[in-house]
Write a protein that holds these residues in place. Structure first.
Motif, PDB file in Angstrom:
ATOM      1  N   HIS A  11       0.866  -1.177   0.000  1.00  0.00           N
ATOM      2  CA  HIS A  11       0.000   0.000   0.000  1.00  0.00           C
ATOM      3  C   HIS A  11       0.906   1.231   0.000  1.00  0.00           C
ATOM      4  O   HIS A  11       2.032   1.181   0.506  1.00  0.00           O
ATOM      5  CB  HIS A  11      -0.891   0.021   1.239  1.00  0.00           C
ATOM      6  N   LEU A  12       0.402   2.323  -0.546  1.00  0.00           N
ATOM      7  CA  LEU A  12       1.179   3.561  -0.534  1.00  0.00           C
ATOM      8  C   LEU A  12       0.278   4.732  -0.186  1.00  0.00           C
ATOM      9  O   LEU A  12      -0.769   4.935  -0.816  1.00  0.00           O
ATOM     10  CB  LEU A  12       1.863   3.812  -1.884  1.00  0.00           C
ATOM     11  N   ALA A  13       0.686   5.497   0.828  1.00  0.00           N
ATOM     12  CA  ALA A  13      -0.011   6.722   1.208  1.00  0.00           C
ATOM     13  C   ALA A  13       0.830   7.920   0.793  1.00  0.00           C
ATOM     14  O   ALA A  13       2.034   7.935   1.029  1.00  0.00           O
ATOM     15  CB  ALA A  13      -0.255   6.745   2.714  1.00  0.00           C
ATOM     16  N   ASN A  15      -3.043   8.223  11.026  1.00  0.00           N
ATOM     17  CA  ASN A  15      -3.485   7.400  12.151  1.00  0.00           C
ATOM     18  C   ASN A  15      -4.720   6.577  11.773  1.00  0.00           C
ATOM     19  O   ASN A  15      -4.797   5.372  12.048  1.00  0.00           O
ATOM     20  CB  ASN A  15      -3.835   8.283  13.356  1.00  0.00           C
ATOM     21  N   ARG A  16      -5.695   7.248  11.177  1.00  0.00           N
ATOM     22  CA  ARG A  16      -6.931   6.561  10.793  1.00  0.00           C
ATOM     23  C   ARG A  16      -6.652   5.476   9.754  1.00  0.00           C
ATOM     24  O   ARG A  16      -7.235   4.381   9.815  1.00  0.00           O
ATOM     25  CB  ARG A  16      -7.948   7.576  10.258  1.00  0.00           C
ATOM     26  N   LYS A  59      -4.123  -1.718   9.129  1.00  0.00           N
ATOM     27  CA  LYS A  59      -3.294  -2.553  10.007  1.00  0.00           C
ATOM     28  C   LYS A  59      -2.035  -3.089   9.305  1.00  0.00           C
ATOM     29  O   LYS A  59      -1.820  -4.316   9.241  1.00  0.00           O
ATOM     30  CB  LYS A  59      -4.114  -3.712  10.570  1.00  0.00           C
ATOM     31  N   PRO A  60      -1.194  -2.199   8.784  1.00  0.00           N
ATOM     32  CA  PRO A  60       0.058  -2.656   8.161  1.00  0.00           C
ATOM     33  C   PRO A  60       0.991  -3.254   9.200  1.00  0.00           C
ATOM     34  O   PRO A  60       0.971  -2.860  10.370  1.00  0.00           O
ATOM     35  CB  PRO A  60       0.639  -1.375   7.565  1.00  0.00           C
ATOM     36  N   ALA A  92       3.056   8.998  13.579  1.00  0.00           N
ATOM     37  CA  ALA A  92       1.902   8.099  13.477  1.00  0.00           C
ATOM     38  C   ALA A  92       2.292   6.665  13.801  1.00  0.00           C
ATOM     39  O   ALA A  92       1.535   5.934  14.451  1.00  0.00           O
ATOM     40  CB  ALA A  92       1.303   8.197  12.073  1.00  0.00           C
ATOM     41  N   ALA A  93       3.465   6.250  13.343  1.00  0.00           N
ATOM     42  CA  ALA A  93       3.930   4.888  13.648  1.00  0.00           C
ATOM     43  C   ALA A  93       4.145   4.716  15.142  1.00  0.00           C
ATOM     44  O   ALA A  93       3.787   3.680  15.723  1.00  0.00           O
ATOM     45  CB  ALA A  93       5.217   4.608  12.889  1.00  0.00           C
TER      46      ALA A  93
END
Length: 372
Positions: A33-35, A73-74, A80-81, A98-99
């Motif tokens: 996944h990539l944000a 965070n959301r 759930k990575p 966030a982590a």
């Protein structure tokens, strides 16, 4: 293993392309996944075609860190990575916090010579206070990642020293490319022009001002020479003025951003890479794999890929006289310089095959993921 990569935006640049290349070659064990946080979507279609799940955080302005942490965070709670991998300054800062909040391990990346002497000198002429603030924030949060991946030995050393990170915490994995994409280059059939080509964003640190100055001298001696620059950026207006003032409008072309610009190297006689500082350059690796002659600056990260008079011609960074001399040598002793290109192609195939790079990268990620 579900891995969430984070970065500032999907611009068509080295880090963004390298993550895409890596993800396409991971095994089926890795769900990527990539944000990304800011509205640049240049590579969005490429990522989607590669089957990578994208999450756009849509932050306003250039920073909005608190909002970015909240949105990430959301996303972490939802997806759930088992591991986060962050790249580039703004994404690094948001992702580390966030982590930490969510108890998910994060790996940081060193993709640029962020705190080298030339970069510090460049910022002292502009907004040094902002540079120092981000340096402090980077150092303050640098203990959160469980590990770091750097794309060059010199970059690992420079960033580790600047941030107070023990070298044992940093793994060096070079950038790679798919070697099957790069057929053997042969000199262009036409002898009408000798084409120098440069690829990279139009930024001051890319050394294009020095390149154009050196080329002006070359073109005065060899009127059949041409200079082609592929890339876009904030320095375009200044380069256009320089080209016009030098009477070079007919022989120097700024082509803008071109998809897969490395393909243009097959119409070139010589690749020129005069950067002041870099990460480990994918553009340089691509030129090596193409196999055409290369002229590059002597910055440490370039020297990890090429060697003067063995795989390329190397000039002193920011030195117009030396760059001019190497460009003149490329024209005057072209058969010998072409042989350097063939040697660099062989070396690149041995060292920078993306299949091997991706295996090494995946193995490093699996060391630190939750629920192995």
């Amino acid at each position: 293993m579900k891995v969430l990569f984070t970065m500032d935006a999907l611009i068509n640049a080295g880090t963004e392309r390298s993550v895409l290349d890596l993800a396409k070659h991971f095994s089926s064990d890795v769900e990527v996944h990539l944000a990304y946080f800011y509205p640049r979507h240049d590579l969005k279609v490429d990522y989607e075609e590669a089957g990578i799940q994208l999450h756009f955080m849509d932050l306003p302005g250039k920073y909005s860190f608190i909002q970015g942490i909240s949105k990430l965070n959301r996303l972490i709670k939802k997806e759930k990575p088992q591991l986060i991998v962050s790249s580039l300054m703004r994404a690094n800062l948001v992702s580390r916090i966030a982590a930490k909040i969510n108890g998910v391990p994060i790996i940081g990346t060193f993709v640029n010579d962020s705190y080298g002497e030339l970069r510090i000198a460049e910022h002292k002429q502009k907004s040094y206070w902002k540079f120092k603030v981000f340096w402090w924030l980077d150092k303050w949060t640098s203990g959160i990642p469980v590990s770091y991946i750097a794309n060059a030995q010199s970059i690992a050393k420079s960033n580790s020293q600047a941030l107070g990170i023990h070298p044992s915490k940093v793994k060096v994995i070079y950038r790679g490319r798919e070697i099957s994409n790069f057929p053997q280059w042969t000199p262009p059939d036409s002898e009408d022009n000798f084409n120098f080509t440069a690829i990279g964003r139009l930024l001051e640190r890319k050394g294009y001002r020095e390149l154009i100055d050196a080329f002006a001298r070359i073109n005065a001696e060899y009127p059949h020479t041409r200079l082609h620059i592929y890339g876009e950026g904030a320095f375009r207006n200044k380069l256009e003025k320089q080209i016009k003032a030098g009477g070079l409008s007919n022989v120097v072309q700024l082509h803008g951003a071109v998809p897969n610009a490395w393909k243009e190297l097959y119409n070139s006689n010589c690749f020129v890479f005069p950067s002041w500082y870099e990460g480990f350059s994918g553009a340089l690796v691509e030129a090596m794999m193409v196999g055409l002659p290369i002229i590059a600056s002597d910055i440490p990260m370039n020297i990890e890929a090429i060697e003067h008079d063995k795989t390329a011609l190397v000039h002193q960074v920011k030195n117009v006289d030396d760059l001019y001399a190497k460009m003149k040598l490329a024209i005057g002793d072209y058969p010998a310089v072409c042989q350097l290109g063939q040697t660099s192609r062989f070396f690149a195939f041995q060292q920078f095959d993306i299949k091997n790079i991706a295996k090494e990268y995946e193995a490093e990620l699996k060391k630190f993921a939750l629920y192995k």
